[in-house]
Design a protein around this motif. Structure first.
Motif, PDB file in Angstrom:
ATOM      1  N   LEU A   1      55.430  47.338  56.652  1.00 45.25           N
ATOM      2  CA  LEU A   1      54.803  46.885  55.381  1.00 45.25           C
ATOM      3  C   LEU A   1      53.220  47.312  54.963  1.00 45.25           C
ATOM      4  N   LEU A   2      52.461  47.144  56.123  1.00 45.42           N
ATOM      5  CA  LEU A   2      51.121  47.693  56.023  1.00 45.42           C
ATOM      6  C   LEU A   2      50.994  49.193  55.768  1.00 45.42           C
ATOM      7  N   PHE A   3      52.072  49.932  55.572  1.00 48.62           N
ATOM      8  CA  PHE A   3      51.992  51.336  55.471  1.00 48.62           C
ATOM      9  C   PHE A   3      52.341  51.771  53.858  1.00 48.62           C
ATOM     10  N   MET A   4      52.659  50.531  53.228  1.00 48.95           N
ATOM     11  CA  MET A   4      53.547  50.882  51.988  1.00 48.95           C
ATOM     12  C   MET A   4      52.338  51.193  50.844  1.00 48.95           C
ATOM     13  N   PRO A   5      50.941  51.075  51.138  1.00 50.04           N
ATOM     14  CA  PRO A   5      49.920  51.735  50.151  1.00 50.04           C
ATOM     15  C   PRO A   5      50.072  53.350  50.121  1.00 50.04           C
ATOM     16  N   ILE A   6      50.907  53.962  50.971  1.00 53.21           N
ATOM     17  CA  ILE A   6      51.161  55.486  50.722  1.00 53.21           C
ATOM     18  C   ILE A   6      51.519  55.718  49.570  1.00 53.21           C
ATOM     19  N   VAL A   7      52.478  54.613  48.761  1.00 52.49           N
ATOM     20  CA  VAL A   7      53.110  55.127  47.303  1.00 52.49           C
ATOM     21  C   VAL A   7      51.683  55.477  46.498  1.00 52.49           C
ATOM     22  N   LEU A   8      50.349  55.323  46.694  1.00 48.87           N
ATOM     23  CA  LEU A   8      49.722  55.749  46.019  1.00 48.87           C
ATOM     24  C   LEU A   8      49.231  57.170  46.053  1.00 48.87           C
TER      25      LEU A   8
ATOM     26  N   GLU B   1      40.501  51.770  33.787  1.00 49.46           N
ATOM     27  CA  GLU B   1      39.551  51.285  34.354  1.00 49.46           C
ATOM     28  C   GLU B   1      39.945  50.209  35.286  1.00 49.46           C
ATOM     29  N   ALA B   2      41.156  49.437  35.025  1.00 49.57           N
ATOM     30  CA  ALA B   2      41.339  48.432  35.831  1.00 49.57           C
ATOM     31  C   ALA B   2      42.011  48.818  37.018  1.00 49.57           C
ATOM     32  N   ALA B   3      42.862  50.227  36.960  1.00 51.21           N
ATOM     33  CA  ALA B   3      43.561  50.560  38.252  1.00 51.21           C
ATOM     34  C   ALA B   3      42.346  51.232  39.095  1.00 51.21           C
ATOM     35  N   GLU B   4      41.518  51.909  38.568  1.00 48.61           N
ATOM     36  CA  GLU B   4      40.244  52.495  39.512  1.00 48.61           C
ATOM     37  C   GLU B   4      39.538  51.247  40.014  1.00 48.61           C
ATOM     38  N   ASP B   5      39.569  50.122  39.387  1.00 49.60           N
ATOM     39  CA  ASP B   5      38.514  48.948  40.016  1.00 49.60           C
ATOM     40  C   ASP B   5      39.243  48.317  41.121  1.00 49.60           C
ATOM     41  N   TRP B   6      40.704  48.177  41.127  1.00 47.88           N
ATOM     42  CA  TRP B   6      41.461  47.233  42.013  1.00 47.88           C
ATOM     43  C   TRP B   6      41.765  48.347  43.109  1.00 47.88           C
ATOM     44  N   LEU B   7      41.747  49.588  42.887  1.00 47.14           N
ATOM     45  CA  LEU B   7      41.800  50.515  44.092  1.00 47.14           C
ATOM     46  C   LEU B   7      40.554  50.460  44.986  1.00 47.14           C
ATOM     47  N   GLU B   8      39.349  50.539  44.445  1.00 47.35           N
ATOM     48  CA  GLU B   8      38.312  50.423  45.167  1.00 47.35           C
ATOM     49  C   GLU B   8      38.315  49.288  45.716  1.00 47.35           C
ATOM     50  N   LYS B   9      38.360  48.130  45.176  1.00 44.43           N
ATOM     51  CA  LYS B   9      38.391  46.735  45.762  1.00 44.43           C
ATOM     52  C   LYS B   9      39.534  46.670  46.926  1.00 44.43           C
ATOM     53  N   MET B  10      40.621  47.368  46.757  1.00 44.91           N
ATOM     54  CA  MET B  10      41.727  47.123  47.704  1.00 44.91           C
ATOM     55  C   MET B  10      41.284  47.930  48.973  1.00 44.91           C
ATOM     56  N   ILE B  11      40.789  49.004  49.075  1.00 46.00           N
ATOM     57  CA  ILE B  11      40.276  49.841  50.189  1.00 46.00           C
ATOM     58  C   ILE B  11      39.303  48.901  50.709  1.00 46.00           C
ATOM     59  N   ALA B  12      38.271  48.507  50.090  1.00 44.48           N
ATOM     60  CA  ALA B  12      37.070  47.760  50.726  1.00 44.48           C
ATOM     61  C   ALA B  12      37.393  46.573  51.440  1.00 44.48           C
ATOM     62  N   TYR B  13      38.592  45.972  50.917  1.00 44.00           N
ATOM     63  CA  TYR B  13      39.024  44.395  51.469  1.00 44.00           C
ATOM     64  C   TYR B  13      39.895  44.607  52.478  1.00 44.00           C
ATOM     65  N   PHE B  14      40.946  45.622  52.204  1.00 44.11           N
ATOM     66  CA  PHE B  14      42.169  45.647  53.318  1.00 44.11           C
ATOM     67  C   PHE B  14      41.930  46.834  54.295  1.00 44.11           C
ATOM     68  N   TRP B  15      41.065  47.931  54.137  1.00 46.70           N
ATOM     69  CA  TRP B  15      41.014  49.031  55.073  1.00 46.70           C
ATOM     70  C   TRP B  15      40.009  48.699  56.130  1.00 46.70           C
ATOM     71  N   ASN B  16      40.259  48.723  57.333  1.00 49.56           N
ATOM     72  CA  ASN B  16      39.227  48.259  58.343  1.00 49.56           C
ATOM     73  C   ASN B  16      38.536  49.457  58.947  1.00 49.56           C
ATOM     74  N   GLY B  17      38.868  50.724  58.444  1.00 53.15           N
ATOM     75  CA  GLY B  17      38.555  51.955  59.024  1.00 53.15           C
ATOM     76  C   GLY B  17      39.621  52.633  60.015  1.00 53.15           C
ATOM     77  N   GLU B  18      40.582  52.051  60.391  1.00 49.66           N
ATOM     78  CA  GLU B  18      41.677  52.649  61.018  1.00 49.66           C
ATOM     79  C   GLU B  18      42.913  52.421  60.349  1.00 49.66           C
ATOM     80  N   ARG B  19      43.260  51.121  59.918  1.00 47.97           N
ATOM     81  CA  ARG B  19      44.392  50.822  59.153  1.00 47.97           C
ATOM     82  C   ARG B  19      44.328  49.837  58.155  1.00 47.97           C
ATOM     83  N   PHE B  20      45.241  49.496  57.347  1.00 46.74           N
ATOM     84  CA  PHE B  20      45.245  48.466  56.384  1.00 46.74           C
ATOM     85  C   PHE B  20      46.037  47.475  57.213  1.00 46.74           C
ATOM     86  N   VAL B  21      45.169  46.069  56.628  1.00 42.33           N
ATOM     87  CA  VAL B  21      45.540  44.935  57.401  1.00 42.33           C
ATOM     88  C   VAL B  21      45.913  43.962  56.083  1.00 42.33           C
TER      89      VAL B  21
END
Length: 566
Positions: free
Chosen positions: A438-445, A403-423
């Motif tokens: 470095l901002l492409f490293m979330p592809i590890v997911l 549940e923690a992993a799912e919650d953090w994934l949701e929060k990460m995308i909401a906060y860091f994804w601006n619609g075009e890229r991670f910031v």
């Protein structure tokens, strides 16, 4: 196959002694030095300068280095050096002698010990040496003044009848324990060769075109291990025995991964060594050596990702081992969440060194920085902890991590994804300096990311003229105003980023692109050696040329990602 001593140091498994080329400075001449690498990389550890002599005069020589022997060759003769044990050098020569000149500082001294031996007490290096001739003579010049010797110069001289020299250079700390010298030099040489050959044989297999690189990588990883001593609770594979004479708390993960298949016990030691000194709050030190651990920064939490990879590549890690790492890995994860949380509720890097990308443009505006790669690594770590909890029959904790992993994934995308890229964010605002990989490293997911996010990340990695070159992925876009050919994390290609991205691309279903990057990296390392990092445009090796995580990633990519396995 021989190596260049100006790039690759001569040592052996378990030893704190290394013979390296040093460029010289105000205090010492350029040359080949025997070094004591204890205490880390704040100093070069030079103990003795090595020279070949004839009739008491220094003569020029060339060097030939293979994994079991360093040969100093002249027109008149040669001197060979081997490591029969990790705390002993044995020498053999013909027609010429060997001079050892102590790099002398306060209190350093040398004196006749007994029979033919001389003891050298290197106060400044915190170690003693015993020099013993086995054939030929030993002449030592060590003038004593008040409380030390002004200089110590020891010459191993050829026997007048055979024109040969033999001797030992033994290190010790307290009481001198003589080594067995009953075997001949050639017999000892064969034993050393056998030890390396066994390691080489157990090194990951790679395609035939990478066999030279495999041998170099095997030698670098074998010779960079130091024995358990002091702060080091287990044998430790240093990053290098050139300059980076420590073990860092993300570098060790890649070395552990490369050892997993054929040397699982040593692999486990590499993974666990930092957890042995973990702070009670869960933090891991930045780096460590035999004498101290350094706590002023840390490194990214890739340990869950690495462990998950290792578990997929061996069945040798028992339930006992999973139990051993579960609590420490949990504490490491919670440390970021509880003690490194920003005002906005996200884990943060308090320095570029914390991320491993020391001078990335992400940190150009200041610190602390909230960066999406950190969240991605923690999510993977939570998922790994969930798997271990399941294996240990901790069902409630398994569900909590899920549940923690799912919650953090949701929060990460909401906060860091601006619609075009991670910031990344500094003081809650987007950082727009440069264009960092470095901002492409979330592809590890991998496929855990939403499809549209995944696609835009992959398209950015494939974009021509940006990160992708004929050698791999630059750490700063080649068209960025901050790009530098030799700019550390502002341009060069690195082993860890390549490994993480290749594995992430496989998890995202981009197997062909992952294979392409793996082959590019292996081709580059095969041609240019196991350098700390590489010029992204030319592929030229940069900085330290004998790096273990480069060697390990080369072996992993060549073995696991360059063929049809993926």
């Amino acid at each position: 196959m021989s190596f260049n001593i100006k790039q690759i140091p001569f040592s052996c498994y378990g030893s704190y002694l290394s013979i390296s080329y040093l460029p010289g400075n105000r205090e010492m001449e350029e040359g080949i030095y025997l070094r004591n690498i204890r205490g880390g990389d704040d100093h070069n550890g030079a103990v003795f300068k090595l020279d070949v002599i004839e009739n008491g005069e220094i003569i020029s020589f060339t060097s030939k280095l293979d994994p079991s022997c360093l040969t100093l060759e002249t027109e008149r003769g040669f001197v060979k050096l081997i490591f029969p044990e990790n705390d002993c050098l044995r020498i053999f020569g013909k027609n010429v002698g060997l001079r050892l000149s102590l790099v002398t500082k306060a209190y350093d001294n040398g004196f006749w010990y007994r029979e033919k031996s001389w003891q050298i007490n290197a106060f400044s290096k915190k170690i003693r040496f015993m020099l013993t001739p086995l054939k030929g003579g030993l002449e030592v010049d060590a003038p004593w003044v008040v409380n030390g010797c002004t200089h110590v110069v020891a010459d191993f001289m050829p026997d007048p009848n055979s024109n040969s020299i033999e001797g030992t250079i033994e290190e010790f700390l307290t009481v001198y324990p003589p080594h067995d010298t009953s075997l001949s030099f050639e017999e000892e040489h064969k034993r050393v060769h056998t030890r390396f050959s066994k390691w080489h044989k157990n090194t990951l297999q790679v395609p035939e075109e990478y066999n030279n690189g495999r041998k170099l990588a095997a030698y670098i990883t074998w010779s960079s291990v130091v024995k358990q001593e002091g702060m080091l609770t287990r044998p430790a594979m240093y990053m290098s025995k050139n300059w980076m004479t420590n073990i860092w708390s993300w570098d060790h993960c890649f070395n552990a991964m490369a050892l997993t298949k054929n040397n699982p016990d040593l692999a486990w030691d590499q993974l666990m060594i930092f957890f042995d000194v973990q702070d009670e709050n869960g933090m891991l030190p930045d780096y460590m050596n035999d004498q101290f651990a350094y706590w002023n920064c840390s490194k990214p939490p890739i340990h869950g990702w690495a462990l998950s990879w290792m578990l997929k590549h061996t069945d040798q890690f028992s339930r006992e081992k999973l139990n051993e790492i579960y609590v420490p890995l949990s504490k490491w994860t919670r440390w970021y969440i509880n003690h490194r949380k920003s005002y906005h509720g996200f884990p943060e890097y308090q320095h570029g060194n914390d991320s491993g990308w020391d001078n990335s443009t992400v940190f150009h505006k200041g610190i602390p920085v909230e960066s999406p790669d950190l969240c991605a690594f923690l999510i993977l770590q939570m998922q790994t902890l969930g798997y271990i909890a399941q294996e240990l029959d901790l069902q409630e904790e398994k569900q909590n991590w899920k549940e923690a992993a799912e919650d953090w994934l949701e929060k990460m995308i909401a906060y860091f994804w601006n619609g075009e890229r991670f910031v990344a964010k500094y003081s809650g605002e987007e950082i727009d300096t440069g264009d960092s990989l470095l901002l492409f490293m979330p592809i590890v997911l991998g496929d855990r990311l939403p499809e549209d996010v995944r696609k835009k990340l992959i398209d950015g990695l494939k974009e021509k003229g940006r990160f992708l070159t004929e050698h791999g992925l630059a750490t700063e876009s080649t068209r960025s105003p901050y790009y530098l050919d030799d700019g550390y994390w502002r341009g060069p290609i690195w082993a860890p980023t390549t490994m993480l991205l290749v594995d992430g691309l496989v998890a995202a279903g981009e197997k062909a692109f992952a294979r392409e990057l793996a082959l590019k990296y292996c081709d580059m390392a095969e041609k240019n050696g196991m350098a700390e990092n590489f010029n992204a445009v030319t592929g030229e090796g940069l900085r330290d040329r004998a790096f273990t995580w480069t060697s390990s990633v080369f072996l992993i990519l060549g073995s696991e990602y360059s063929g049809e396995k993926i």
